[in-house]
Design an enzyme around this catalytic site. Structure first.
Site, PDB file in Angstrom:
ATOM      1  N   HIS A  42       6.233 -21.520  81.243  1.00  0.00           N
ATOM      2  CA  HIS A  42       6.223 -22.460  82.357  1.00  0.00           C
ATOM      3  C   HIS A  42       6.465 -23.855  81.773  1.00  0.00           C
ATOM      4  O   HIS A  42       5.812 -24.243  80.795  1.00  0.00           O
ATOM      5  CB  HIS A  42       4.864 -22.491  83.052  1.00  0.00           C
TER       6      HIS A  42
ATOM      7  N   ASP B 222      10.476 -22.382  89.577  1.00  0.00           N
ATOM      8  CA  ASP B 222       9.438 -21.465  90.046  1.00  0.00           C
ATOM      9  C   ASP B 222       9.431 -21.464  91.577  1.00  0.00           C
ATOM     10  O   ASP B 222       9.599 -22.505  92.216  1.00  0.00           O
ATOM     11  CB  ASP B 222       8.071 -21.904  89.512  1.00  0.00           C
ATOM     12  N   ILE B 223       9.231 -20.282  92.154  1.00  0.00           N
ATOM     13  CA  ILE B 223       9.261 -20.147  93.613  1.00  0.00           C
ATOM     14  C   ILE B 223       8.043 -20.816  94.262  1.00  0.00           C
ATOM     15  O   ILE B 223       8.105 -21.223  95.431  1.00  0.00           O
ATOM     16  CB  ILE B 223       9.384 -18.656  93.997  1.00  0.00           C
TER      17      ILE B 223
ATOM     18  N   GLY C 274      -4.114 -14.150  82.505  1.00  0.00           N
ATOM     19  CA  GLY C 274      -3.698 -14.432  83.877  1.00  0.00           C
ATOM     20  C   GLY C 274      -2.210 -14.246  84.126  1.00  0.00           C
ATOM     21  O   GLY C 274      -1.666 -14.797  85.081  1.00  0.00           O
ATOM     22  N   GLN C 275      -1.547 -13.448  83.287  1.00  0.00           N
ATOM     23  CA  GLN C 275      -0.109 -13.234  83.465  1.00  0.00           C
ATOM     24  C   GLN C 275       0.137 -12.300  84.654  1.00  0.00           C
ATOM     25  O   GLN C 275      -0.418 -11.205  84.704  1.00  0.00           O
ATOM     26  CB  GLN C 275       0.486 -12.619  82.191  1.00  0.00           C
TER      27      GLN C 275
ATOM     28  N   HIS D 208       7.467 -15.384  79.665  1.00  0.00           N
ATOM     29  CA  HIS D 208       8.073 -16.610  80.190  1.00  0.00           C
ATOM     30  C   HIS D 208       7.251 -17.824  79.792  1.00  0.00           C
ATOM     31  O   HIS D 208       6.041 -17.742  79.601  1.00  0.00           O
ATOM     32  CB  HIS D 208       8.215 -16.552  81.718  1.00  0.00           C
TER      33      HIS D 208
ATOM     34  N   ASN E 107       1.227 -17.655  79.831  1.00  0.00           N
ATOM     35  CA  ASN E 107       0.125 -16.746  80.147  1.00  0.00           C
ATOM     36  C   ASN E 107       0.432 -15.390  79.514  1.00  0.00           C
ATOM     37  O   ASN E 107       1.555 -14.887  79.634  1.00  0.00           O
ATOM     38  CB  ASN E 107      -0.038 -16.604  81.661  1.00  0.00           C
TER      39      ASN E 107
END
Ligand code: 5GP
Ligand code: ZN
Length: 114
Positions: A101, A30-31, A92-93, A99, A86
């Site tokens: 997490h 994740d960035i 809260g997507q 995806h 999410n």
């Protein structure tokens, strides 16, 4: 999908730090990590969210879930890890490409009751 960030990562239009790649699935760091380890696991197929999944995606979703442990262990998370999916605005997507997490390290309980 032309404007989907994760589809752009699949195509290589946006760089990512990949940790897994096969015909169906891709995983990358994740960035904006929220913990020491924060991996994003996606299907290469553009599927918006769990709300768009149906019986035709059973094998794909199963494969994703089963891969989480392998990826977590490869990242050194031998004591366990957190998976978060999410779904939709209400969940809260932010990136509208399904995806999982995979999060771990020194993380607090997800829900504090006090
Ligand atoms: P969501 O809130 O949709 O469940 O999570 C989307 C995640 O994607 C966020 O944790 C965010 O940091 C990550 N993300 C967004 N854009 C990029 C990107 O261009 N590259 C990477 N590696 N992660 C991204
Ligand atoms: Zn996409």
């Amino acid at each position: 999908m032309d404007n989907c960030i994760f589809c752009k990562i699949v195509r290589g239009d946006i760089p990512s730090r990949k940790v897994y790649d096969d015909g169906d699935l891709l995983a990358f760091h994740d960035i904006h990590p929220v913990a020491q380890v924060h991996i994003i696991l996606i299907p290469k197929l553009h599927l918006v969210s769990l709300m768009d999944a149906d019986d035709s995606h059973t094998a794909l979703l199963g494969k994703m879930l089963l891969l989480t442990s392998k990826l977590a262990k490869e990242q050194g998370l031998n004591n366990g890890f957190r998976t978060v999916i999410n779904t939709g605005k209400g969940g809260g997507q932010e990136v509208l490409h399904l995806h999982i997490h995979i999060i771990g390290g020194n993380i607090p309980p997800m829900v504090r009751r006090d």
